[in-house]
Design a protein around this motif. Structure first.
Motif, PDB file in Angstrom:
ATOM      1  N   TYR A 164       7.207   7.855 -16.425  1.00 35.14           N
ATOM      2  CA  TYR A 164       6.738   6.893 -15.428  1.00 35.14           C
ATOM      3  C   TYR A 164       7.776   5.800 -15.181  1.00 35.14           C
ATOM      4  O   TYR A 164       8.020   5.389 -14.057  1.00 35.14           O
ATOM      5  N   THR A 222      -3.547   3.284 -20.708  1.00 33.89           N
ATOM      6  CA  THR A 222      -4.833   3.607 -21.326  1.00 33.89           C
ATOM      7  C   THR A 222      -4.741   4.888 -22.126  1.00 33.89           C
ATOM      8  O   THR A 222      -5.335   5.013 -23.185  1.00 33.89           O
ATOM      9  N   GLU A 257       0.823  -1.215   0.000  1.00 30.92           N
ATOM     10  CA  GLU A 257       0.000   0.000   0.000  1.00 30.92           C
ATOM     11  C   GLU A 257       0.853   1.258   0.000  1.00 30.92           C
ATOM     12  O   GLU A 257       0.398   2.327  -0.402  1.00 30.92           O
ATOM     13  N   ASN A 293       1.149  -0.474  -5.061  1.00 31.20           N
ATOM     14  CA  ASN A 293      -0.211  -0.487  -5.612  1.00 31.20           C
ATOM     15  C   ASN A 293      -0.489   0.773  -6.404  1.00 31.20           C
ATOM     16  O   ASN A 293      -1.026   0.727  -7.516  1.00 31.20           O
ATOM     17  N   GLU A 294      -0.126   1.895  -5.816  1.00 29.36           N
ATOM     18  CA  GLU A 294      -0.370   3.180  -6.479  1.00 29.36           C
ATOM     19  C   GLU A 294       0.414   3.258  -7.785  1.00 29.36           C
ATOM     20  O   GLU A 294      -0.086   3.731  -8.806  1.00 29.36           O
ATOM     21  N   HIS A 295       1.639   2.771  -7.755  1.00 26.83           N
ATOM     22  CA  HIS A 295       2.506   2.825  -8.948  1.00 26.83           C
ATOM     23  C   HIS A 295       1.903   1.982 -10.067  1.00 26.83           C
ATOM     24  O   HIS A 295       1.882   2.405 -11.231  1.00 26.83           O
ATOM     25  N   VAL A 296       1.384   0.817  -9.722  1.00 22.92           N
ATOM     26  CA  VAL A 296       0.768  -0.041 -10.743  1.00 22.92           C
ATOM     27  C   VAL A 296      -0.466   0.636 -11.319  1.00 22.92           C
ATOM     28  O   VAL A 296      -0.717   0.612 -12.529  1.00 22.92           O
ATOM     29  N   ARG A 297      -1.224   1.290 -10.439  1.00 24.05           N
ATOM     30  CA  ARG A 297      -2.446   1.963 -10.903  1.00 24.05           C
ATOM     31  C   ARG A 297      -2.099   3.078 -11.883  1.00 24.05           C
ATOM     32  O   ARG A 297      -2.729   3.228 -12.927  1.00 24.05           O
ATOM     33  N   ILE A 298      -1.051   3.852 -11.563  1.00 21.27           N
ATOM     34  CA  ILE A 298      -0.634   4.920 -12.470  1.00 21.27           C
ATOM     35  C   ILE A 298      -0.157   4.323 -13.796  1.00 21.27           C
ATOM     36  O   ILE A 298      -0.433   4.859 -14.870  1.00 21.27           O
ATOM     37  N   GLN A 328      -1.169   1.617 -15.250  1.00 25.72           N
ATOM     38  CA  GLN A 328      -2.308   1.219 -16.081  1.00 25.72           C
ATOM     39  C   GLN A 328      -2.966   2.430 -16.717  1.00 25.72           C
ATOM     40  O   GLN A 328      -3.390   2.389 -17.879  1.00 25.72           O
ATOM     41  N   LYS A 329      -2.974   3.529 -15.971  1.00 26.37           N
ATOM     42  CA  LYS A 329      -3.564   4.757 -16.523  1.00 26.37           C
ATOM     43  C   LYS A 329      -2.732   5.254 -17.700  1.00 26.37           C
ATOM     44  O   LYS A 329      -3.278   5.660 -18.730  1.00 26.37           O
TER      45      LYS A 329
END
Lengths: 526, 211
Positions: A247, A237, A222, A226-231, A233-234
């Motif tokens: 990144y 996209t 946490e 997690n945050e890094h993976v979320r960014i 994926q963004k």
């Protein structure tokens, strides 16, 4: 300022000209035509409406990525009076040195050719073509007799050339003075020192999260992961190359790495690209080149013997054999100090109309060349995608590791950077190694020429190559080499010979790359 | 805006050094290069002339960011009028003073010096010459061989057009015979095959030539 405006318009004109011949241009034109059917496109405001349509449909992003790719790869337009050689390499003595090195390589290749009386290229008979096509996916099972072949050159031969590189206008006295460099490289290129490197690699700092450090099992995900993976994926996209490059400086999650690298290198699999790869495959099947045997030999000697990469042997053949026949690689010689070797059709020596480049892509493989491809096999399984990624990595980065140039990412600058860092921040170690006849560059050169492929564990290597892509520079290789020496300094201070020093640094497979870099750059007391 | 090369004569470099050049061991760190312009008319003394004097037009322009390293050592540099501190009209002579404080280099200089001045703005350059100066009796070069003379074809077309106009004007109901053109009209576009060597491999490229 007037000058900057005209520079900018020159750059824009150059990029527009390059992109005009590309597939993207034709696609954009087609899309613009098709968009005329849409109700929101009005005739009075045609230009703005089409621009808006491109923005919404994502085509503007594709164009942005293409422009960004051009800016990253091609050097800025040079002075109008500068000849094309100046763009390849501004310093005359380095051009000369590269020219004579190339002559030596060609001589070696030609003598091997005449010794073994094998032609440089021949057309395969139909039976042989069918056979090769059948076992295209398992060329590794082939066991041709390669005992008479030897690699054209090895990294240590190249190191000798670099050691003897001299600027004739420089004070190269025999006696030791403040002018001589204490290391092996004797050319006064500008290299960064640690404060400049700290600024350049600011995202590797102690207060920024890193993959390779902050994703270890002890750290709860946490906090960073997690945050890094979320960014990540963004970013995928959005399909934005520049954002992806920024990144990836903090590392790439394993699941996203293949797509991120493809985005940064601006590689997308169109049917035309797959068709192009198939065409290269046909060329391989129809013609046999002498360099094919060199490639076979190299793969058998290096990748096949490696614990991590031997499973990819077949992929390596599929990529490298096609690579030697790819003439689109020739365009990178505009900014490479090297020049492609020329060969003449039999009986027409010296006549320019009968000159061809040999091999067709102008790159003669050396011992260890296949190690540039091997780590990529972990990421890409489709041969044409793997091929494209490797080709783009080569024309952006890897070519600088085996040609003589003054570029900050060129191998000469990397060697000098390594030696300067070691001498400045570990002076006792440097002095000791010099005294026992173990110049540090003799050990670290082979690491840098191969971009550490085959020396580090694969996951660590991929984290390192993430940063190469992120910073668009190979300087991190020199910093890592110095960091490795710093890490093993205690053991190295006790050795008394070059062989013993080599033994201390023989096995790097247990090293963790990112902590080493971080400590060396940001946590060493100077 | 065009530029015109100004012929200039670069005199030999003069090193500025304290003491005797031969006995002193250090290398000169300052070099002076004088550039004269042979095309400039010699200055004539008149009773109301202002004496020629040296004016600094550029000060401390850095060519190499780090004097001890190779960065910028062999670069092409341009200096422009807007960078100059003074008006560059009526220049008689130019003096370049070069400084290289680093003792690491055996020699330093600038080479391939070229001076340009702004070319005259001519109105005839704005549209093509053939429009402003039509050549009356010029023989047009034949585009393709074996084709008729364009002026003959155009006169024949004119005759046909005149005929149709006459017939239209006369309003008869008699049937018009077929008009025939004896010669071929030139092609509007033609395709040329071209063998092009690109990247060392022979390939074929079709090029459409549009008239």
């Amino acid at each position: 300022m007037l000058q900057e405006e005209s520079d900018l318009s020159l750059i824009i004109a150059q990029i527009v000209q390059k992109l005009k011949g590309s597939n993207l241009y034709a696609q954009l034109e087609r899309q613009a035509w098709a968009s005329l059917q849409r109700p929101e496109i009005k005739l009075e405001s045609l230009k703005e409406d089409i621009k808006e349509f491109f923005k919404i449909s994502g085509w503007e992003k594709k164009l942005q990525n293409a422009v960004y790719s051009e800016l990253s790869v091609f050097p800025l337009p040079s002075h109008p009076a500068a000849p094309p050689e100046h763009l390849k390499e501004p310093l005359v003595y380095m051009r000369k040195a590269q020219g004579s090195w190339e002559k030596r390589i060609l001589k070696s290749l030609n003598s091997m050719c005449t010794e073994l009386s094998i032609p440089l290229a021949r057309k395969r008979p139909v039976g042989e073509q069918k056979e090769l096509l059948n076992k295209w996916n398992e060329m590794g099972t082939d066991e041709p007799d390669l005992s008479l072949f030897r690699p054209v050159y090895a990294p240590k031969d190249f190191l000798e050339v670099l050691i003897n590189l001299r600027n004739p206008n420089y004070e190269n006295g025999d006696s030791l003075s403040f002018r001589t460099h204490l290391g092996l490289i004797q050319v006064p290129l500008k290299v960064k020192d640690i404060p400049e490197l700290k600024e350049f690699f600011v995202e590797l700092g102690l207060t920024t999260g890193q993959l390779g450090i902050d994703d270890s099992t002890q750290v709860p995900p946490e906090l960073f992961e997690n945050e890094h993976v979320r960014i990540g994926q963004k970013v995928l996209t959005e399909q934005d190359s520049a954002a992806a490059q920024q990144y990836i400086r903090q590392g790439s999650p394993t699941a996203l790495r293949a797509e991120l690298w493809a985005l940064i290198l601006n590689i997308s699999s169109h049917p035309e690209d797959i068709l192009y790869y198939e065409q290269l495959k046909t060329n391989v099947i129809q013609h046999d080149l002498l360099v094919d045997s060199l490639i076979y030999k190299d793969v058998k000697l290096t990748a096949s013997n490696d614990d991590y990469y031997f499973v990819f042997e077949d992929y390596l053949y599929q990529v490298l054999l096609c690579f030697s026949r790819d003439t689109s690689v020739l365009s990178h010689f505009a900014y490479n100090s090297a020049s492609p070797p020329k060969s003449y059709i039999r009986g027409k020596l010296g006549l320019e109309e009968y000159a061809v480049f040999y091999p067709p892509n102008g790159v003669i493989p050396f011992h260890g060349f296949s190690m540039y491809v091997a780590p990529l096999c972990f990421l890409y399984h489709e041969p044409s995608k793997l091929y494209q990624i490797f080709r783009e990595m080569y024309v952006r980065f890897f070519f600088r590791l085996h040609s003589i140039s003054s570029h900050p990412s060129g191998i000469v600058s990397l060697c000098l950077l390594f030696e300067t860092l070691l001498q400045t921040y570990l002076p006792q170690l440097f002095y000791h190694l010099r005294e026992i006849g173990a110049q540090p560059l003799r050990i670290s050169f082979k690491w840098m020429v191969r971009a550490f492929s085959g020396y580090l564990a694969t996951d660590q290597l991929l984290l390192l190559w993430d940063r190469i892509l992120g910073y668009n520079s190979l300087e991190i290789l020199a910093v890592l080499a110095a960091a490795v020496f710093a890490f093993r300094a205690v053991n190295l201070m006790e050795v008394t010979s070059l062989a013993a020093a080599e033994a201390v640094l023989a096995d790097l497979s247990t090293l963790k790359v990112m902590p080493l870099l971080q400590i060396f750059l940001f946590a060493t007391v100077t | 805006m065009s530029r015109v090369s100004v012929p200039c004569h670069v005199k030999g470099t003069v090193a500025l050094q304290v003491g005797d050049v031969r006995t002193s061991q250090g290398r000169p760190g300052v070099l002076v290069i004088d550039v004269t312009f042979p095309s400039v008319a010699p200055f004539e003394h008149t009773s109301t002339h202002t004496p020629a004097k040296w004016v600094t037009c550029l000060r401390d322009f850095c060519l190499m960011p780090d004097p001890h390293s190779e960065e910028g050592a062999q670069e092409y540099v341009s200096l422009f009028k807007h960078q100059m501190l003074c008006d560059m009209a009526q220049v008689l002579e130019l003096r370049l003073i070069l400084r290289q404080p680093s003792p690491l280099w055996l020699s330093f200089t600038v080479e391939e010096l070229q001076i340009f001045q702004q070319g005259p703005k001519s109105p005839s350059m704005t549209f093509p010459k053939w429009l402003s100066h039509p050549v009356p009796c010029e023989q047009p070069t034949p585009l393709l061989e074996g084709l008729p003379d364009p002026s003959r074809v155009s006169s024949e077309v004119q005759q046909m057009w005149a005929l149709t106009e006459m017939i239209r004007a006369s309003h008869t109901s008699t049937r018009i015979g077929r008009f025939d053109v004896s010669d071929h009209f030139p092609l509007r576009g033609s395709l040329w095959p071209e063998w092009v060597r690109s990247d060392g491999l022979l390939c074929c490229r079709w090029m459409a030539v549009m008239t």
